[in-house]
Scaffold this active site. Structure first.
Site, PDB file in Angstrom:
ATOM      1  N   LYS A   1      -1.489  11.301   6.127  1.00 14.86           N
ATOM      2  CA  LYS A   1      -1.251  10.272   7.141  1.00 14.86           C
ATOM      3  C   LYS A   1      -0.459   9.124   6.514  1.00 14.86           C
ATOM      4  O   LYS A   1       0.555   8.690   7.057  1.00 14.86           O
ATOM      5  CB  LYS A   1      -2.572   9.754   7.711  1.00 14.86           C
ATOM      6  CG  LYS A   1      -2.394   8.617   8.711  1.00 14.86           C
ATOM      7  CD  LYS A   1      -3.502   7.586   8.765  1.00 14.86           C
ATOM      8  CE  LYS A   1      -4.210   7.183   7.550  1.00 14.86           C
ATOM      9  NZ  LYS A   1      -3.852   5.871   6.981  1.00 14.86           N
TER      10      LYS A   1
ATOM     11  N   LYS B   1       0.840  -1.201   0.000  1.00 13.18           N
ATOM     12  CA  LYS B   1       0.000   0.000   0.000  1.00 13.18           C
ATOM     13  C   LYS B   1       0.875   1.250   0.000  1.00 13.18           C
ATOM     14  O   LYS B   1       0.553   2.246  -0.657  1.00 13.18           O
ATOM     15  CB  LYS B   1      -0.940  -0.021   1.217  1.00 13.18           C
ATOM     16  CG  LYS B   1      -1.774   1.232   1.400  1.00 13.18           C
ATOM     17  CD  LYS B   1      -2.847   1.407   0.351  1.00 13.18           C
ATOM     18  CE  LYS B   1      -3.734   2.603   0.709  1.00 13.18           C
ATOM     19  NZ  LYS B   1      -4.933   2.674  -0.077  1.00 13.18           N
TER      20      LYS B   1
END
Length: 187
Positions: free
Chosen positions: A137, A69
């Site tokens: 984030k 990811k």
């Protein structure tokens, strides 16, 4: 990796399984799932994953889903910055953005972001995807991990700062294609 160990202590299987494709991907059952774990747990979960994914791939042991990811987010950040600069250049040059995209999307510059976000980027509409706050984030995690594994990510670090500029403009909940707005800011 810590969650996998905790699950194993309780006799539970565990997969880390981040997704790509956003809300629309989930609603249309076309998410891409990057999975870390063991093959037994993956095989057991696959029937459920296939309900909402177009692709679910085991990437190796626990943690590898999250690392994959990270690669995804690095690539998206770079593509969106390049697309933002290209569209901004077209605007400043007086070109018809839609005509430019129609032509270049048939060649080597083609990307999912171009096909799905260029029109909304040109229109200044940014409520269609993954929020800037979430991307920052993720990029924070990416950059921390990169430091730990000694991976050099200068473009990713730069684009993270560009997203910080978007947050300062009040665009934390805008989608990640809003990078173009930073270029449109008065100098």
């Amino acid at each position: 990796k810590e969650l996998q160990l905790a699950a194993a202590e309780k006799g539970c299987g565990f997969l880390d399984a981040p997704v790509s494709g956003g809300q629309a991907g989930a609603e249309n059952a076309v998410l891409t799932i990057m999975i870390g774990g063991n093959n037994v747990d993956f095989t057991r979960a696959k029937i459920v994953l296939d309900v909402y994914a177009k692709s679910a791939k085991l990437m190796g042991p626990s943690g590898n889903g999250q690392l994959t990811k990270a690669v995804n987010q690095i690539c998206i950040a770079g593509v969106l910055q390049g697309l933002s600069e290209g569209l901004h250049f077209a605007e400043q040059a007086g070109l018809d953005i839609n005509a430019v995209v129609e032509v270049i999307s048939k060649g080597a510059a083609q990307s999912w972001q171009m096909e799905n976000r260029s029109e909304t980027m040109a229109a200044g509409k940014f409520d269609y995807g993954f929020a800037v706050d979430w991307m920052r984030k993720d990029l924070g995690i990416v950059l921390d991990t990169a430091e730990n594994i000694q991976a050099s990510l200068p473009l990713t670090a730069l684009v993270d700062q560009f997203y910080k500029d978007i947050q300062r403009k009040g665009g934390g909940r805008w989608d990640t294609s809003s990078l173009i707005e930073r270029l449109r800011m008065p100098k």
